[in-house]
Design an enzyme around this catalytic site. Structure first.
Site, PDB file in Angstrom:
ATOM      1  N   ASP A   1      -7.607  -5.692  13.512  1.00 34.96           N
ATOM      2  CA  ASP A   1      -7.588  -4.132  13.457  1.00 34.96           C
ATOM      3  C   ASP A   1      -6.858  -3.823  11.965  1.00 34.96           C
ATOM      4  OD1 ASP A   1      -5.345  -1.753  15.392  1.00 34.96           O
ATOM      5  OD2 ASP A   1      -6.936  -1.443  13.680  1.00 34.96           O
ATOM      6  N   SER A   2      -7.953  -4.036  11.060  1.00 38.67           N
ATOM      7  CA  SER A   2      -7.376  -3.768   9.553  1.00 38.67           C
ATOM      8  C   SER A   2      -7.821  -2.727   9.082  1.00 38.67           C
ATOM      9  CB  SER A   2      -8.132  -5.115   8.911  1.00 38.67           C
ATOM     10  OG  SER A   2      -9.444  -4.817   8.804  1.00 38.67           O
ATOM     11  N   THR A   3      -7.305  -2.676   7.700  1.00 39.89           N
ATOM     12  CA  THR A   3      -8.059  -1.554   6.897  1.00 39.89           C
ATOM     13  C   THR A   3      -9.029  -1.934   6.367  1.00 39.89           C
ATOM     14  OG1 THR A   3      -6.353  -2.919   5.267  1.00 39.89           O
ATOM     15  CG2 THR A   3      -5.491  -0.591   5.957  1.00 39.89           C
ATOM     16  N   ASP A   4      -9.597  -1.093   5.270  1.00 45.94           N
ATOM     17  CA  ASP A   4     -11.041  -1.563   4.653  1.00 45.94           C
ATOM     18  C   ASP A   4     -10.966  -2.898   3.953  1.00 45.94           C
ATOM     19  OD1 ASP A   4     -11.374   1.916   3.901  1.00 45.94           O
ATOM     20  OD2 ASP A   4     -11.826   0.841   5.752  1.00 45.94           O
TER      21      ASP A   4
ATOM     22  N   HIS B   1      -8.726   2.962  19.232  1.00 49.03           N
ATOM     23  CA  HIS B   1      -7.742   1.927  20.109  1.00 49.03           C
ATOM     24  C   HIS B   1      -8.251   1.321  21.305  1.00 49.03           C
ATOM     25  CE1 HIS B   1      -4.606   3.798  17.324  1.00 49.03           C
ATOM     26  NE2 HIS B   1      -4.534   2.657  16.886  1.00 49.03           N
TER      27      HIS B   1
ATOM     28  N   ASP C   1       1.277 -11.959   6.561  1.00 56.18           N
ATOM     29  CA  ASP C   1      -0.159 -12.139   5.931  1.00 56.18           C
ATOM     30  C   ASP C   1      -1.037 -12.674   7.116  1.00 56.18           C
ATOM     31  OD1 ASP C   1      -2.232 -12.673   2.933  1.00 56.18           O
ATOM     32  OD2 ASP C   1      -2.743 -12.228   5.156  1.00 56.18           O
TER      33      ASP C   1
ATOM     34  N   GLN D   1       0.867  -1.282  -0.108  1.00 52.50           N
ATOM     35  CA  GLN D   1       0.082  -0.221   0.012  1.00 52.50           C
ATOM     36  C   GLN D   1       0.743   1.409   0.090  1.00 52.50           C
ATOM     37  OE1 GLN D   1      -2.107  -0.834   3.819  1.00 52.50           O
ATOM     38  NE2 GLN D   1      -0.223  -1.297   4.698  1.00 52.50           N
TER      39      GLN D   1
ATOM     40  N   PRO E   1      -4.922  -5.778   0.379  1.00 53.65           N
ATOM     41  CA  PRO E   1      -4.554  -7.049   1.383  1.00 53.65           C
ATOM     42  C   PRO E   1      -5.474  -7.186   2.531  1.00 53.65           C
ATOM     43  CG  PRO E   1      -3.307  -5.018   1.767  1.00 53.65           C
ATOM     44  CD  PRO E   1      -4.097  -4.760   0.383  1.00 53.65           C
TER      45      PRO E   1
ATOM     46  N   ASP F   1      -0.043   0.203  13.628  1.00 57.61           N
ATOM     47  CA  ASP F   1       0.405   1.643  14.249  1.00 57.61           C
ATOM     48  C   ASP F   1       0.841   1.235  15.786  1.00 57.61           C
ATOM     49  OD1 ASP F   1      -2.978   1.610  13.647  1.00 57.61           O
ATOM     50  OD2 ASP F   1      -2.391   1.934  15.522  1.00 57.61           O
TER      51      ASP F   1
HETATM   52  N1  SAM Z   1      -8.233   1.537  10.891  1.00 61.52           N
HETATM   53  C1  SAM Z   1      -7.256   1.459  11.832  1.00 61.52           C
HETATM   54  C2  SAM Z   1      -7.218   2.733  12.697  1.00 61.52           C
HETATM   55  O1  SAM Z   1      -8.068   3.704  12.433  1.00 61.52           O
HETATM   56  O2  SAM Z   1      -6.380   2.816  13.476  1.00 61.52           O
HETATM   57  C3  SAM Z   1      -6.066   1.364  11.244  1.00 61.52           C
HETATM   58  C4  SAM Z   1      -5.410   0.242  11.777  1.00 61.52           C
HETATM   59  S1  SAM Z   1      -3.804  -0.351  11.241  1.00 61.52           S
HETATM   60  C5  SAM Z   1      -2.920   0.928  10.292  1.00 61.52           C
HETATM   61  C6  SAM Z   1      -4.626  -1.305   9.638  1.00 61.52           C
HETATM   62  C7  SAM Z   1      -3.318  -2.260   9.223  1.00 61.52           C
HETATM   63  O3  SAM Z   1      -4.140  -3.543   8.503  1.00 61.52           O
HETATM   64  C8  SAM Z   1      -2.546  -1.733   8.472  1.00 61.52           C
HETATM   65  O4  SAM Z   1      -1.309  -1.521   9.063  1.00 61.52           O
HETATM   66  C9  SAM Z   1      -2.198  -3.002   7.282  1.00 61.52           C
HETATM   67  O5  SAM Z   1      -0.955  -3.034   6.692  1.00 61.52           O
HETATM   68  C10 SAM Z   1      -2.865  -4.244   8.079  1.00 61.52           C
HETATM   69  N2  SAM Z   1      -3.168  -5.161   7.076  1.00 61.52           N
HETATM   70  C11 SAM Z   1      -4.104  -5.100   5.887  1.00 61.52           C
HETATM   71  N3  SAM Z   1      -4.328  -6.353   5.545  1.00 61.52           N
HETATM   72  C12 SAM Z   1      -3.781  -7.227   6.314  1.00 61.52           C
HETATM   73  C13 SAM Z   1      -3.417  -8.805   6.350  1.00 61.52           C
HETATM   74  N4  SAM Z   1      -4.093  -9.362   5.380  1.00 61.52           N
HETATM   75  N5  SAM Z   1      -2.796  -9.186   7.363  1.00 61.52           N
HETATM   76  C14 SAM Z   1      -2.120  -8.440   8.230  1.00 61.52           C
HETATM   77  N6  SAM Z   1      -2.326  -7.033   8.375  1.00 61.52           N
HETATM   78  C15 SAM Z   1      -2.922  -6.580   7.313  1.00 61.52           C
END
Ligand code: SAM
Length: 285
Positions: free
Chosen positions: A160-163, A66, A141, A35, A167, A90
């Protein structure tokens, strides 16, 4: 995402909506294999982390998210010891989990090490517990990690993931949710970031459908404020393996031996009350 001389916006085209912050300057930008990561210094919100043009968190308001991703699940489980965080790069959720003295181990698996390295530089307050002897930070992953994890080996899984794009997409899918169910011990709890009900109700409903299909016995979506997310609020959804989710260690939460700025026993109790539009939507999965 629009960036004019001094404003940065996240737009949700499908809803004809946007959220903007006034910025002073860009502090960091890197294209990882997973990303695009940008960090900005804002006028009033501290630093802002953006992943693939989606606002992730700011210094000012990240405590809301958090704390709610960690404490409702941890104060619902009778004695959480083994915690896994998928995503969370983070490290803000990790910090909250480690505030619980009964937790014996937390493994955090984020696919992108760049996120943690940027958090160490630009959000050091979120990383203050990373050296805790109970914490293990892995970069992999989360889907693969969960597929290979042993049955019944974890008490709390926090996603705690992205949308659900790129990934993060598979983290909302039935196969991963079924693996979470298998990996959780009896009375185990899964809690995931489950988006805004105003913008992504179908995502929320599909999340619940996957939890039902996996065999979870109770599910609750907790709505809470999230000013920098489009829509201004977000949900975390808890799913349990045998425990009723409308009962939690209320006395323990009321006597919590650590400071919070949003979560407390009353907030937890209030967040369990699902608004009618969410109840209606989830009543016909
Ligand atoms: N939405 C959260 C917030 O507002 O704090 C953000 C949490 S964190 C930044 C989201 C994390 O999900 C990212 O660091 C991203 O790299 C991770 N991520 C996305 N897909 C993933 C996967 N398949 N396995 C592990 N981590 C993943």
């Amino acid at each position: 995402m629009g960036v004019d001389a001094s404003w940065i916006s996240e737009t949700v085209t499908s809803m004809g909506a946007a959220f903007s912050l006034k910025v002073r300057r860009k502090l960091h930008s890197v294209q990882s294999p997973y990303q695009k990561l940008d960090v900005y210094e804002t006028e009033h919100w501290g630093n802002l982390m953006v992943l693939d043009d989606a606002f992730m968190l700011t210094s000012l308001e990240n405590f809301l998210y958090h704390e709610m991703m960690a404490h409702p699940a941890l104060f619902t489980h009778p004695a959480p010891k083994r915690v896994v965080i998928i995503g969370g790069g983070d490290c803000g959720t990790l910090r909250e989990v480690l505030r619980h003295p009964g937790v014996e181990s937390v493994v955090q698996i984020d696919i992108d090490e760049e996120v943690t390295r940027a958090a160490e530089r630009f959000f050091p307050e979120l990383c203050e517990s990373n050296g805790d002897a109970r914490a293990t930070l892995a970069f992999d992953d989360g889907i693969r990690w969960m597929r290979e994890a042993p049955d019944g080996s974890v008490d709390i899984i926090i996603v705690d993931s992205t949308d659900p794009v790129g990934p993060g997409e598979g983290l909302f899918g039935p196969a991963f949710i079924a693996d979470c169910h298998r990996v959780l011990a009896p009375q185990g709890i899964l809690v995931g970031q489950s988006e805004s009900p105003f913008y992504h109700m179908e995502t929320l409903k599909n999340y619940h459908r996957a939890m039902v299909a996996a065999g979870f016995t109770d599910r609750r979506s907790l709505l809470f404020p999230q000013p920098v997310y489009p829509g201004g609020s977000i949900t975390c959804t808890l799913a349990s393996k045998g425990l009723p989710l409308d009962v939690f260690r209320e006395d323990d939460a009321g006597r919590k031996p650590f400071p919070t700025r949003y979560y407390n026993a009353e907030v937890h109790r209030g967040a369990l009350a699902m608004p009618e539009f969410i109840k209606d939507a989830l009543s016909v999965l």
